[in-house]
Design an enzyme around this catalytic site. Structure first.
Site, PDB file in Angstrom:
ATOM      1  N   ASP A   1       0.150   2.576  10.317  1.00 46.64           N
ATOM      2  CA  ASP A   1      -0.736   2.066   9.263  1.00 46.64           C
ATOM      3  C   ASP A   1      -2.161   1.800   9.722  1.00 46.64           C
ATOM      4  O   ASP A   1      -2.645   0.663   9.696  1.00 46.64           O
ATOM      5  CB  ASP A   1      -0.147   0.799   8.640  1.00 46.64           C
ATOM      6  CG  ASP A   1       1.046   1.127   7.762  1.00 46.64           C
ATOM      7  OD1 ASP A   1       1.043   2.194   7.147  1.00 46.64           O
ATOM      8  OD2 ASP A   1       1.980   0.315   7.724  1.00 46.64           O
TER       9      ASP A   1
ATOM     10  N   VAL B   1       7.840   4.107   1.432  1.00 48.76           N
ATOM     11  CA  VAL B   1       8.161   5.047   2.498  1.00 48.76           C
ATOM     12  C   VAL B   1       9.573   5.565   2.294  1.00 48.76           C
ATOM     13  O   VAL B   1      10.505   4.789   2.032  1.00 48.76           O
ATOM     14  CB  VAL B   1       8.022   4.383   3.885  1.00 48.76           C
ATOM     15  CG1 VAL B   1       8.261   5.414   4.988  1.00 48.76           C
ATOM     16  CG2 VAL B   1       6.640   3.758   4.051  1.00 48.76           C
TER      17      VAL B   1
ATOM     18  N   MET C   1       0.801  -1.223   0.000  1.00 51.70           N
ATOM     19  CA  MET C   1       0.000   0.000   0.000  1.00 51.70           C
ATOM     20  C   MET C   1       0.832   1.270   0.000  1.00 51.70           C
ATOM     21  O   MET C   1       0.300   2.350   0.171  1.00 51.70           O
ATOM     22  CB  MET C   1      -0.926   0.011   1.216  1.00 51.70           C
ATOM     23  CG  MET C   1      -2.209  -0.779   1.035  1.00 51.70           C
ATOM     24  SD  MET C   1      -3.272  -0.066  -0.205  1.00 51.70           S
ATOM     25  CE  MET C   1      -3.756   1.437   0.601  1.00 51.70           C
TER      26      MET C   1
ATOM     27  N   ASP D   1      -5.135  -4.344  10.722  1.00 43.66           N
ATOM     28  CA  ASP D   1      -3.909  -4.937  10.177  1.00 43.66           C
ATOM     29  C   ASP D   1      -2.786  -4.855  11.211  1.00 43.66           C
ATOM     30  O   ASP D   1      -1.650  -4.530  10.901  1.00 43.66           O
ATOM     31  CB  ASP D   1      -3.488  -4.224   8.892  1.00 43.66           C
ATOM     32  CG  ASP D   1      -2.423  -5.013   8.128  1.00 43.66           C
ATOM     33  OD1 ASP D   1      -2.455  -6.261   8.187  1.00 43.66           O
ATOM     34  OD2 ASP D   1      -1.552  -4.386   7.504  1.00 43.66           O
TER      35      ASP D   1
END
Length: 878
Positions: free
Chosen positions: A151, A26, A23, A134
């Protein structure tokens, strides 16, 4: 395509890649506006055309932006640069929990600490209506200040990628398995209801938390599978292997918490993150019937090999016993008491401080050389040892790991390993009592500002942690003590009336609330008790950590615990151990006449609680401070030495100390705290008239130490900027000037009978010594003592100086003042045990005939009391 260093996204300049997942990618970047390092999370270009993924990305931004919590990664900004969606996040230094677990399991205390922090963060998110969905080790960062959750904001449904064995990828996908058919990312930590496609709620996160706790404790995953199907079957149908079989030293209570989180049916789990946090907190405070087993220390020296082998065998036997008894009812624990006596060569020991794990005790001690240092003793050892590098140290305090000790010395805050090693400087700071919290922050009471200060235990610049309100009558804060969360702290608040209130403060703001009014400092002690001194008894009172308030009645623990103006000699540990020092059974003393060998000639006054003494000019009377009962306010009295009768000088409800006669015998000066800080006052010795202030209010504690023969000049003893100094005051015109004023302590300044010389004690050489100087020129000084000295007095004829030395002897030094000052060899007269710490009381007054002395013969406190240690003290405090 990955972004290259130097790429700009709005005001953020990319420096390097940090990681990537399904997703997002970074990067480490620099905020060019604020010149700070940040983390930038970018939605990859090949996913940008997915409306669902963009929606997830935006949901994550909204979710994280609404959360502000010390254990949740902070969101700074969101943006879009040329079609590139990105988040700007707090840059965290450390490693993910997933990387840490690659090195094996964590110790039980660390598991519990991280578990509490994760549960605390989830509680905050759940109260905001946000479910993580998650939660896994790859989304948990370990930093110096604890863990941080990352996240938030993933979709409710499981995204399925076409193809055999396909699975969901999380934004920071980890790789639990590496063989063909590898299970990646989300599946490993999914709850059964997620796998069934049902709605996820906060209990889904608790299932994942249970898996993480299991993995931290054992180093193994709770559920294993070689394929997607086998892993799902394990999560849906099987129970994890017992933690006790993989990590025998894990507290049974922790295994019960993990089991309650991993229940297949959400209704059978612990229902809230708050419940999990409280359960873990209870274990951390010693609530488990078995508790955290003691650490078995490995051998250090060859000559100790046999002892360590025996210790290892004993530890192995203990592990077997714990395993065998885990399913049985634990036997009732009973309190066990023992005493720790002074080590050989130590004159006084005080300020006992237990390590958090209860395995060590540290204390301050003064040896026969007069040197003050910190000593430590392991609970399973027979002897204490001195910690090198702690010369001149104040009261010790422990790190939360029980591996280091903090202390103040030479106006510096330092730390030293308990096993010995180099002393490290933390900060330039003047303090006395400190506390070291779970967030690696040290709080201490500032001797210059009278407020609580904070500084990182790793070093830095101290800053204020509390602020007292003088308009509300507050005069200072002291004796801070952290609560287990490392965020809240207990401290004592002083008022102008002399009362002490225990209050709770919080890091990050100056707000506080009162817990109760008392005359003592306090400590929080598991399980759920606040310990303090009440009416000279050490008591424990139920305390609610959630509400930060007392909930029940105090119950006595021990009697006659020394009441020292808030500095009471007691200490608690998280392991259920308490230590304290008791006072004498019948505190008090008698005024007696003695000869120069210390032999009692006659009694001068009946038994009472005498402290300070001052002869009248004709020595027919003596002014004394008398405490009418333990804990009562001291007052000034005059004792007629011929008849033994007494008359009272002060009457109001305040502390009155340090009496001094005027040269003509008409006045008695003393210090009184009736107006807040101690101020110099005087009253007619006849009792006529009202008492009057000698000095205007300065905010400092002060009193007259000596009255010159001219009748209008006095020396003021004043506690200013963390030190005792001496000022000179002319009573006729009120002119006041510093007299002995330095960054060291100058105490007990006394004028010679002719008024030309002054004798005093100072710690400018690293320990207290006696000095003499000219009254007109104090810069010209001579050292009188040779191996330490304090509380000096002039002989009646001005030809000798007498004082107490560190070995408890009363010492005489012949002196000559003409044509210049000369001091002879010190000659010990007898043992008197004159106190050599704190602000000592005057206990010897030389008579005019040079043959006798009036002594305050204190009974019951000649030998310092031992330290009493009580293991499992709470079992006797129910």
């Amino acid at each position: 395509m990955p972004l290259k260093p130097g790429t700009r996204l709005g005001p953020y300049e990319i420096e390097s890649a940090i990681g990537s997942g399904g997703m997002g990618e970074v990067y480490r970047a620099r905020d060019t506006r604020l010149d700070r390092a940040v983390a930038v999370k970018v939605l990859p270009a090949h996913l940008a055309d997915s409306a669902e993924r963009r929606a997830r990305f935006e949901r994550e931004a909204r979710a994280v932006s609404s959360l502000n919590h010390p254990h949740i990664g902070q969101l700074y900004d969101v943006g879009n640069e040329s079609g590139v969606e990105y988040l700007v996040l707090e840059l965290l230094e450390g490693e993910t929990l997933a990387h840490r677990l690659e090195r094996g399991p964590l110790a039980p205390p660390q598991v519990i600490q991280y578990g509490m922090q994760i549960a605390d963060a989830l509680e905050r998110a759940h109260k905001s209506g946000i479910v993580h969905r998650d939660l896994k080790p790859g989304n948990i960062m370990i930093t110096k200040s604890g863990v941080k959750l990352l996240d938030f904001g993933l979709a409710r449904s499981i995204e399925v990628v076409a193809g055999p064995g396909a699975i969901t990828l999380s934004p920071t996908a980890a790789q639990p398995l590496t063989a063909e058919g590898t299970i990646l990312g989300t599946f490993q930590y999914m709850a059964p209801e997620q796998l069934e496609g049902k709605d996820a709620d906060q209990r889904t996160d608790l299932f994942a938390l249970g898996e993480i706790l299991y993995e931290m404790a054992t180093g193994k995953r709770a559920f294993e599978g070689k394929s997607q199907a086998s892993l799902i079957a394990a999560i849906m149908e099987r129970e994890p292997a017992p933690i006790a079989g993989l990590a025998p030293l894990t507290p049974p209570a922790l295994e019960r918490v993990v089991g309650a989180c991993l229940a297949k049916d959400p209704d059978e789990r612990l229902q809230t993150a708050h419940d999990v946090k409280l359960q873990l907190q209870w274990i951390a405070e010693g609530g488990s019937s078995v508790g955290l087993p003691a650490v078995v220390v490995t051998k250090r020296k060859d000559r100790e090999r046999l002892a360590w082998i025996l210790a290892g065998v004993t530890g192995f036997a203990a592990v077997i016993a714990i395993t065998l008894l885990a399913t049985r009812h634990a036997p009732e624990l009973k309190p066990v008491r023992f005493q720790i006596d002074r080590p050989a060569g130590v004159i006084t020991m005080t300020w006992p401080r237990l390590s958090p794990d209860g395995r060590w005790i540290a204390f301050q001690a003064i040896d026969t050389s007069g040197e003050r240092a910190i000593w430590v003793r392991a609970m399973d050892a027979l002897e204490a040892r001195r910690l090198g590098g702690t010369e001149g140290a104040g009261r010790p305090f422990w790190s939360p790991t029980s591996r280091e000790i903090g202390f103040f010395a030479d106006r510096k805050l330092k730390k030293v390993p308990v096993d010995g090693g180099p002393v490290q400087l933390i900060a330039e700071a003047g303090g006395s009592d400190g506390t070291w919290g779970a967030k690696n922050v040290i709080l201490y009471d500032n001797t210059q500002t009278d407020s609580i200060m904070q500084v990182s235990a790793s070093g830095g610049v101290p800053k204020a942690a509390s602020s007292f309100d003088r308009k509300q009558g507050e005069s200072g804060h002291a004796w801070p003590q952290f609560f287990p969360d490392g965020k809240h702290f207990l401290f004592a608040c002083f008022s102008g009336s002399g009362s002490v209130r225990l209050k709770v403060g919080e890091l990050g703001n100056f707000r506080s609330h009162e817990v109760r009014s008392t005359a003592s400092r306090g400590e929080y002690a598991p399980p759920g008790r606040l310990v303090y001194v009440l009416d000279n008894n050490l008591v424990a009172q139920p305390f609610d950590l959630g509400q930060m308030k007392l909930t029940g009645d105090p119950v006595p623990i021990a009697e006659r615990v020394n009441l020292l103006g808030g500095r009471e000699n007691f200490s608690t540990s998280q392991a259920g151990t308490i230590a304290y020092q008791s006072g004498a059974d019948q505190p008090g003393s008698e005024l007696v006449w003695i000869d120069r060998s210390g032999r009692i000639l006659s009694k001068a006054a009946p038994h009472d609680i005498y402290s300070d003494m001052a002869f009248s000019p004709d020595q027919k009377q003596v002014a004394v401070t008398i405490g009418e009962g333990t804990g009562d306010k001291p007052n000034i009295w005059i004792v007629d030495l011929a008849r033994g009768t007494r008359s009272r000088v002060t009457f109001d409800d305040a502390d009155h100390v340090w009496p001094v006669w005027s040269p003509d015998g008409q006045w008695i000066a003393y210090a009184s705290d009736s107006g807040g800080a101690f101020r110099a006052m005087r009253r007619r010795a006849s009792g006529e008239g009202r008492a009057e202030y000698v000095t205007p209010p300065t905010g400092f504690n002060e009193g007259i130490g000596a009255w010159a023969p001219d009748g209008h000049t006095v020396l003021i003893q004043v506690f200013r900027n963390g030190n005792w100094d001496v000022d000179r005051l002319d009573l006729s015109d009120g002119k006041r000037t510093p007299y002995l004023d330095s960054r060291f302590n100058e105490e007990h300044a006394r004028l010679s009978p002719d008024g030309l010389w002054v004798v005093y004690s100072s710690d400018e050489n690293g320990r207290y010594e006696v000095f003499a100087c000219s009254f007109s020129q104090p810069t010209n000084k001579w050292q009188v003592s040779l191996s330490g000295g304090r509380v000096p007095r002039w002989g009646a004829d001005g030809k000798e100086i007498l004082f107490g030395d560190p070995e408890g002897r009363f010492v005489a030094v012949p002196v000559s003042t003409t044509p210049r000052f000369q001091a002879g060899e010190p000659k010990p007269l007898y043992f008197v045990h004159v106190p050599v710490t704190g602000f000592p009381q005057d206990r010897i007054l030389p008579a005019k005939d040079g043959k006798r002395m009036l002594a305050n013969d204190q009974t019951g406190d000649e030998t310092p009391t031992p330290i009493t240690v009580v293991v499992n003290w709470a079992q006797g405090n129910k």
